[in-house]
Enzyme design. Structure first.
Site, short mmCIF file in Angstrom:
data_model
loop_
_atom_site.label_atom_id
_atom_site.label_comp_id
_atom_site.label_asym_id
_atom_site.label_seq_id
_atom_site.Cartn_x
_atom_site.Cartn_y
_atom_site.Cartn_z
N ARG A 27 10.46 2.74 4.13
CA ARG A 27 10.06 2.16 2.85
C ARG A 27 10.35 0.65 2.78
O ARG A 27 9.91 -0.03 1.86
CB ARG A 27 10.80 2.85 1.71
CG ARG A 27 10.52 4.33 1.60
CD ARG A 27 11.31 4.92 0.46
NE ARG A 27 10.85 4.44 -0.81
CZ ARG A 27 9.88 4.97 -1.53
NH1 ARG A 27 9.28 6.05 -1.09
NH2 ARG A 27 9.52 4.46 -2.68
N ASN A 97 14.62 -0.50 -6.90
CA ASN A 97 13.31 -0.51 -6.24
C ASN A 97 12.28 -0.84 -7.31
O ASN A 97 12.25 -0.19 -8.36
CB ASN A 97 13.04 0.89 -5.64
CG ASN A 97 11.61 1.02 -5.12
OD1 ASN A 97 10.95 0.03 -4.82
ND2 ASN A 97 11.13 2.26 -5.03
N GLY A 98 11.45 -1.85 -7.07
CA GLY A 98 10.44 -2.22 -8.07
C GLY A 98 10.49 -3.72 -8.31
O GLY A 98 11.08 -4.47 -7.55
N LYS A 485 -5.44 -1.24 12.43
CA LYS A 485 -4.34 -0.65 13.21
C LYS A 485 -3.84 -1.65 14.24
O LYS A 485 -2.64 -1.84 14.40
CB LYS A 485 -4.80 0.62 13.95
CG LYS A 485 -5.03 1.86 13.14
CD LYS A 485 -3.80 2.51 12.58
CE LYS A 485 -3.51 1.99 11.20
NZ LYS A 485 -4.04 2.72 10.09
N GLU A 488 -2.00 -4.63 12.61
CA GLU A 488 -0.79 -4.20 11.91
C GLU A 488 0.39 -3.97 12.87
O GLU A 488 1.51 -4.35 12.56
CB GLU A 488 -1.14 -2.89 11.17
CG GLU A 488 -0.07 -2.35 10.27
CD GLU A 488 -0.53 -1.08 9.55
OE1 GLU A 488 -1.45 -0.40 10.04
OE2 GLU A 488 0.06 -0.76 8.51
N HIS A 504 -25.06 -13.11 13.20
CA HIS A 504 -25.08 -13.98 12.02
C HIS A 504 -23.82 -14.84 11.94
O HIS A 504 -23.53 -15.39 10.88
CB HIS A 504 -25.27 -13.14 10.75
CG HIS A 504 -26.57 -12.41 10.73
ND1 HIS A 504 -27.78 -13.06 10.58
CD2 HIS A 504 -26.87 -11.10 10.90
CE1 HIS A 504 -28.77 -12.16 10.63
NE2 HIS A 504 -28.24 -10.97 10.83
N LYS A 603 6.03 0.96 4.14
CA LYS A 603 5.11 2.09 4.07
C LYS A 603 4.44 2.22 2.70
O LYS A 603 3.24 2.30 2.60
CB LYS A 603 5.89 3.37 4.41
CG LYS A 603 5.04 4.63 4.43
CD LYS A 603 4.16 4.66 5.65
CE LYS A 603 3.27 5.89 5.69
NZ LYS A 603 2.17 5.69 6.63
O1 M6R Z 1 -0.14 5.14 0.35
P1 M6R Z 1 -1.51 4.52 0.33
O2 M6R Z 1 -2.51 5.30 1.08
O3 M6R Z 1 -1.97 4.21 -1.08
O4 M6R Z 1 -1.34 3.11 1.05
C1 M6R Z 1 -2.37 2.19 1.08
C2 M6R Z 1 -2.15 1.15 2.16
O5 M6R Z 1 -1.00 0.40 1.86
C3 M6R Z 1 -1.98 1.77 3.56
O6 M6R Z 1 -3.06 2.57 3.87
C4 M6R Z 1 -1.84 0.67 4.63
O7 M6R Z 1 -3.01 -0.06 4.72
C5 M6R Z 1 -1.47 1.31 5.97
N1 M6R Z 1 -0.13 0.93 6.32
C6 M6R Z 1 -2.35 0.91 7.09
O8 M6R Z 1 -1.97 1.57 8.27
#
Ligand code: M6R
Length: 608
Positions: A27, A97-98, A485, A488, A504, A603
């Site tokens: 997280r 958290n927040g 992917k 990231e 284009h 995450k």
């Molecule tokens: O939990 P969610 O599906 O709402 O998350 C959305 C994005 O943050 C998530 O899909 C992010 O793009 C991934 N880490 C990509 O692998």
């Protein structure tokens, strides 16, 4: 985005807090910290490293009550001074958290009142606010309740006071938090995986709940301060589902879990002879009869799933579909069609932008809402009238893999159900689609056998700085997902284009240093795609083609072909995703990046 753990027990809680943090590290992992009460003193340990560094630093720390935190920085750089818990005058400790939106105002007021701030975080205002009320003689519960009334924004918090070693107060609004019920001990956590070693019995807290947690009891108060009862549920999450097993990374494990995740997600849908609208909730038949279009809202990988679904929904169900990035939609002046079915897609069900987009849609008059989500207890699921729960199991790696493919299955089922309702699916077609779906887990297993070849291919990417991904039609979103992917987790800059768009503009980028990865299914656009690939080759671009067996694309100089099975029709995007996940994974291994915890990311993105 930030993980919280807390415990009140008769034993030393430090190992419980550390184990919980380790499990919540997905997280946020910029820094971590914990505080325990020992002899009326707050013992705090913080580290800018990972939880394992915190473990080393807290080897001599002991206490029977404590709170802990793993951070994804929002306000203030990732540093030890900004790591949680934050203290106020060595009396109050808070983890959060927040995001507190009015923190600047509160900070000025508290500074004027004589409080000294030692961090750049928004959280520290909570700590001093609680202190300001507690030091007036209020109970810790009342002081926390008074403090949160003043907060604008989202929070889940844990609070302890040095002179009150029997109580831990927690509260949530807009960020997830649950209570763990053990045997003569209690816990709090951002998600249940943190508590699996100590208990499976949990209470999912509602919006606005505040809880006074003690070793032998707990009392929950709702947003209005009234005592309430909330059901204790037994989590079905297994310890195995959140452990790494024999895999090197969670991402690799989760890629390999896809056949099972797809089978589990399909189980409810495919066990009978025909598809039931009830898959999407008891009211689905009535809602689907009303809707005349679909509006999909999501972020990141979940947004890509929506983009694939648009092709299916329009082609198979004949229903108009728009797909919007949630963070844009929420601020755009759009024309609402109240007969649209609003579909929010999210692995976590916590994503702040997706939640806000859903609320925005509702404020515009949308009433038909469906959540496709992997977390049953999440806010997003609760906010929607209809739901479909993907059964991917916990996804720990930051890069989304099995969540994506199970979302696609959910969206394909939605397409079929809407097509059926709209008289666009014959009984025979329905059976054919069901048969293809039943075969999908096995087909996925087959794609996974390409892993060694892809691992070898990945070696050629180790020194690359850029990559282009191409796809056409419903495989264009798969190219987008492949590029996401790769960037990231390997930090290679990657862009995706519909192959016909290359000439284009982006073709100017192509030279021998630019690998071009193409998704090449044997569909109606194959011949067009082949011409686009020639355009790349003619400019010296190195091509990596993931081709269905029946495309007859042959390897030659500058063209590397990875043979897939024969074309899988509408389900092809699901199968074509998997090699791209593996490619990103193995390129990241080549680059030596932290695959499961890529830099700067977390995450669940619970902040805007
Ligand atoms: O939990 P969610 O599906 O709402 O998350 C959305 C994005 O943050 C998530 O899909 C992010 O793009 C991934 N880490 C990509 O692998």
């Amino acid at each position: 985005m930030c993980g919280i753990v807390g415990a009140v027990a008769q034993r030393n809680v430090v190992p419980i807090l550390l184990e919980g943090l380790q499990r919540l590290e997905y997280r946020g992992y910029d820094s971590a910290g914990l505080v325990v009460i020992n002899n009326a003193e707050l013992l705090r340990v913080r580290s800018t490293g990972r939880v394992r560094d915190l473990s080393e630093k807290s080897a001599d720390t002991k206490g029977q009550i404590g709170i802990a935190h793993t951070r994804w920085a929002t306000h203030g750089a990732p540093s030890e001074r900004n790591a949680h818990p934050h203290l106020s005058r060595d009396l109050i400790a808070v983890v959060h958290n927040g995001i507190i939106e009015n923190y600047e105002l509160l900070r000025s007021r508290l500074i004027a009142a004589g409080y000294e701030f030692t961090s750049d975080t928004d959280t520290e205002v909570i700590t001093h606010l609680v202190h300001s009320y507690y030091s007036q003689g209020m109970s810790l519960l009342a002081a926390t309740q008074a403090a949160i009334v003043e907060l604008v924004g989202a929070f889940a918090i844990g609070v302890v006071a040095a002179d009150n070693p029997d109580q831990l107060i927690c509260a949530r609004r807009g960020s997830p938090l649950l209570l763990g019920v053990g045997i003569e001990e209690h816990f709090i956590a951002s998600d249940v995986s943190a508590l699996l070693p100590v208990t499976r019995r949990v209470v999912y807290l509602e919006e606005g709940d505040v809880v006074q947690v003690e070793r032998l009891s707990y009392q929950i108060f709702d947003a209005s301060g009234n005592p309430v009862q909330r059901a204790v549920q037994t989590s079905e999450m297994s310890n195995e589902s959140v452990s790494l097993g024999n895999y090197r990374h969670y991402m690799q494990k989760e890629i390999h879990e896809q056949p099972q995740a797809l089978a589990d997600t399909l189980e409810v849908a495919c066990h009978g002879h025909s598809l039931s609208t009830g898959l999407f909730g008891a009211d689905a038949a009535a809602v689907f009869a009303e809707v005349d279009s679909v509006l999909i809202l999501a972020c990141g990988t979940s947004y890509h799933a929506g983009l694939v679904a648009r092709y299916w929904l329009e082609e198979i169900a004949g229903i108009a579909c728009t797909v919007e990035v949630a963070s844009e939609y929420r601020y755009r002046t759009s024309v609402a069609n109240p007969r649209a079915l609003v579909v929010v897609i999210s692995q976590s069900g916590e994503t702040a932008d997706t939640q806000a987009a859903l609320n925005h849609a509702k404020s515009l008059g949308h009433i038909h809402t469906l959540a496709i989500c992997n977390v049953a207890e999440s806010a997003l699921v609760r906010l929607c009238k209809l739901r479909f729960l993907t059964r991917a199991g916990p996804e720990i790696g930051v890069a989304s893999t099995k969540a994506f493919t199970t979302q696609l299955v959910a969206l394909f089922l939605l397409t079929l159900v809407l097509a059926k309702q709209r008289g666009r699916l014959s009984a025979e077609q329905e059976q054919q689609h069901l048969q293809s779906l039943r075969h999908l887990p096995l087909a996925t297993q087959h794609v996974l056998t390409l892993e060694p070849l892809i691992a070898t291919l990945a070696e050629q990417f180790a020194n690359k700085h850029h990559a282009l991904f191409l796809g056409r039609g419903m495989h264009y979103p798969i190219a987008l997902e492949g590029a996401l992917k790769l960037k990231e987790i390997s930090y290679i800059h990657a862009e995706a284009y519909p192959a016909g768009e290359l000439k284009h503009g982006p073709l100017a980028l192509v030279d021998s240093d630019m690998p071009v990865i193409s998704v090449a299914p044997n569909d109606a656009l194959l011949e067009k795609l082949k011409s686009n690939l020639q355009e790349v080759r003619a400019r010296g671009g190195e091509l990596y083609v993931f081709a269905d067996a029946d495309t007859h694309i042959a390897a030659s100089e500058g063209i590397h072909v990875l043979q897939m099975a024969e074309h899988a029709g509408y389900l092809s995007p699901i199968l074509h995703t998997i090699p791209l996940q593996l490619l990103a994974y193995y390129v990241a291994l080549q680059k030596g990046t932290d695959v499961d915890k890529p830099r700067n990311l977390a995450k669940s993105v619970t902040v805007e």
